[in-house]
Design an enzyme around this catalytic site. Structure first.
Site, PDB file in Angstrom:
ATOM      1  N   SER A 106       0.821  -1.210   0.000  1.00  0.00           N
ATOM      2  CA  SER A 106       0.000   0.000   0.000  1.00  0.00           C
ATOM      3  C   SER A 106       0.857   1.264   0.000  1.00  0.00           C
ATOM      4  O   SER A 106       1.711   1.414  -0.863  1.00  0.00           O
ATOM      5  CB  SER A 106      -0.958  -0.066   1.185  1.00  0.00           C
ATOM      6  N   LYS A 130       4.163   2.042  -2.435  1.00  0.00           N
ATOM      7  CA  LYS A 130       4.582   3.228  -3.194  1.00  0.00           C
ATOM      8  C   LYS A 130       6.038   3.521  -2.814  1.00  0.00           C
ATOM      9  O   LYS A 130       6.886   3.837  -3.650  1.00  0.00           O
ATOM     10  CB  LYS A 130       3.712   4.444  -2.840  1.00  0.00           C
ATOM     11  N   TRP A 132      -9.860   0.520  -5.384  1.00  0.00           N
ATOM     12  CA  TRP A 132      -9.283   1.816  -4.984  1.00  0.00           C
ATOM     13  C   TRP A 132      -7.860   1.952  -5.537  1.00  0.00           C
ATOM     14  O   TRP A 132      -7.419   3.028  -5.909  1.00  0.00           O
ATOM     15  CB  TRP A 132      -9.304   1.885  -3.461  1.00  0.00           C
ATOM     16  N   HIS A 182      -7.816  -5.543  -0.203  1.00  0.00           N
ATOM     17  CA  HIS A 182      -6.557  -4.812  -0.030  1.00  0.00           C
ATOM     18  C   HIS A 182      -5.813  -5.365   1.188  1.00  0.00           C
ATOM     19  O   HIS A 182      -6.269  -5.194   2.320  1.00  0.00           O
ATOM     20  CB  HIS A 182      -6.933  -3.343   0.193  1.00  0.00           C
TER      21      HIS A 182
HETATM   22  C1  GTR Z   1      -5.400   4.531   1.672  1.00  0.00           C
HETATM   23  C2  GTR Z   1      -4.794   5.375   0.591  1.00  0.00           C
HETATM   24  C3  GTR Z   1      -4.045   4.503  -0.362  1.00  0.00           C
HETATM   25  C4  GTR Z   1      -3.186   3.449   0.329  1.00  0.00           C
HETATM   26  C5  GTR Z   1      -3.760   2.966   1.652  1.00  0.00           C
HETATM   27  C6  GTR Z   1      -2.782   2.304   2.623  1.00  0.00           C
HETATM   28  O1  GTR Z   1      -6.194   5.223   2.530  1.00  0.00           O
HETATM   29  O2  GTR Z   1      -5.817   6.067  -0.060  1.00  0.00           O
HETATM   30  O3  GTR Z   1      -3.291   5.286  -1.259  1.00  0.00           O
HETATM   31  O4  GTR Z   1      -1.909   3.846   0.434  1.00  0.00           O
HETATM   32  O5  GTR Z   1      -4.334   3.966   2.376  1.00  0.00           O
HETATM   33  O6  GTR Z   1      -1.632   2.670   2.741  1.00  0.00           O
HETATM   34  O7  GTR Z   1      -3.255   1.404   3.327  1.00  0.00           O
END
Ligand code: GTR
Length: 474
Positions: free
Chosen positions: A309, A313, A400, A450
């Site tokens: 997540s 990045k 997402w 996710h």
């Molecule tokens: C979310 C965000 C994502 C992702 C995620 C995470 O809220 O919108 O870009 O990075 O968090 O890190 O779990």
């Protein structure tokens, strides 16, 4: 510009509704947990205590409301043209590995200036304080070490506390996965000797985090994300640190974490291209690798940088900049990670800059709802990793993060991988769920939400085996 291939790829449209419902169900569960107003509290106190505002903001951020402009419909992805990694503006096309070296620098500059921000140029002399030397762990199958990287400059000090595990019976140095964790080292396994951090962290009461501090209840809360037994069993080490040690994950105008050490180079709020939090975290991963270079029981030449997540990045940006990372792995990294920004699918540039204004440099906000003006897109981030092996993973319910946009980044980085003499990505169609594909680039679309799971790790272990131990029978 790069002509975009036509919708050849598996449509994810049908998952949209499922994901929307899932988000809503989660939200309903959260609302149930909020509890009731007691007579002793004023309404205002109750609102503050129950973190209603926070929950509401989070709800608004993640639901797929068309009112917020989030798109989950493949038919509504706008037509777009991608910048060509192998053809800079007003320049000759890149046709050799030698010519790529210069083009690569240009692309790094663009990502630094417009998106992640520049990292410090000054080199520090770190001190390494061993707080626990290699000690038998994990029922005698592994050994564990804890070491603090102490970084000082400009009268400020920052500490990155690294937790290491390696297989106990290996005489030789072992390859290593290097990745940050979300809420502290103690969350990755319940072993009681892992130190609990006192610094600011994200995380909920369910995670054992109270008022942004990890408590003893956080021990092992994220262990499903770090399947240490399996990793160790396959002959790998793990090196992890809490991302908040490098920079706490909230917007404070870049004043805390590692930032004060470089206040001369990047005065807060004065430089529109200074590193944001993702830049700082990536820089921190390189400092962990510096440490591993002098750790005799780890093979730093076989280091795979990994993240899930926001930390996915981070792993990509760290791997793009620091070519000592031999393999780069992005798990569900989405917007600002592996997903193409120009698709505007799921989380967009505007959305991410609004929810997390501190993750990127100030210049990135110039591209809110103007993704087509970006001089780069995320396929070029992947291209910066070439010719080193890179793995991108998505999840079917994680719209997402735009799974298709994540896969397309590999497709459009592939020409760079091929130019540099690798086989690149062995497919040109998005594979069905749970059908991993491994070449120099790897990809899978896991069924489910996710997260980073044992399934994901098993694919990463197979992939790193292929590149780190190519002679072993498979
Ligand atoms: C979310 C965000 C994502 C992702 C995620 C995470 O809220 O919108 O870009 O990075 O968090 O890190 O779990």
């Amino acid at each position: 510009m790069l002509p975009v291939q036509h919708p050849l790829l598996l449509s994810l449209k049908n998952h949209s509704r499922a994901s929307t419902l899932l988000d809503r169900n989660r939200e309903q569960k959260r609302i149930k947990k909020i509890g009731c107003l007691t007579n002793q509290q004023t309404f205002l106190q109750w609102i503050i205590n129950q973190k209603i505002v926070y929950r509401w903001v989070f709800f608004m951020m993640t639901i797929s409301s068309p009112a917020l402009g989030q798109n989950y419909d493949e038919q509504r992805v706008p037509a777009y043209e991608l910048p060509n990694p192998l053809h800079g503006e007003n320049e000759k096309p890149i046709e050799s590995a030698e010519a790529w070296v210069h083009r690569r620098e240009q692309i790094i500059d663009s990502f630094e200036r417009e998106m992640y921000g520049k990292s410090p140029t000054q080199k520090l002399e770190p001190q390494y304080e061993v707080t626990e030397d290699w000690t038998p762990a994990l029922d005698g199958k592994a050994e564990r070490k804890q070491v603090t990287i102490i970084l000082s400059r400009q009268g400020s000090t920052s500490k990155i506390r690294v937790l290491l595990y390696r297989p106990i019976d290996h005489d030789q140095t072992v390859p290593v996965f290097v990745g940050l964790n979300f809420i502290g080292n103690a969350s990755i396994h319940p072993e009681p000797r892992i130190r609990i951090h006192e610094n600011w962290t994200i995380g909920s009461e369910d995670d054992g985090v109270i008022d942004h501090r990890a408590t003893a209840a956080s021990r092992g809360k994220k262990k499903s994300r770090w399947p240490l037994a399996q990793i160790i069993n396959r002959g790998y080490a793990v090196a992890t640190a809490h991302c908040g040690d490098i920079d706490p994950d909230f917007d404070d105008g870049f004043k805390n974490g590692i930032h004060p050490l470089f206040v001369d180079e990047f005065p807060p709020a004065k430089t529109s291209d200074a590193w944001g939090t993702i830049g700082a975290w990536s820089w921190g991963l390189s400092r962990i690798l510096d440490y591993l270079e002098q750790e005799p029981k780890i093979d730093h030449t076989r280091a795979a940088v990994i993240g899930h997540s926001r930390l996915g990045k981070t792993a990509l940006w760290a791997g793009a900049q620091d070519q000592r990372f031999a393999v780069v792995i992005s798990n569900n990294s989405g917007c600002g990670g592996a997903a193409l920004s120009r698709r505007k699918f799921g989380e967009t540039v505007h959305r991410i800059n609004t929810s997390f204004p501190h993750w990127f440099c100030a210049n990135f906000k110039n591209y809110n709802q103007r993704e087509e003006k970006l001089p780069v897109d995320q396929h070029m981030l992947i291209a910066l990793i070439a010719p080193r092996p890179v793995y991108v993973a998505s999840a079917t319910e994680d719209l997402w993060a735009d799974p298709k946009g994540e896969f397309l980044s590999l497709i459009y980085a592939d020409p760079v991988y091929k130019l540099l003499g690798t086989h690149g990505l062995p497919i040109n169609q998005m594979p069905a769920p749970d059908q991993p594909v491994h070449g120099t680039m790897g990809y899978h679309l896991r069924s489910g939400p996710h997260d980073i799971t044992l399934y994901d790790w098993m694919q990463y272990l197979n992939f790193t085996d292929r590149h780190f131990n190519p002679d072993e029978p498979r």
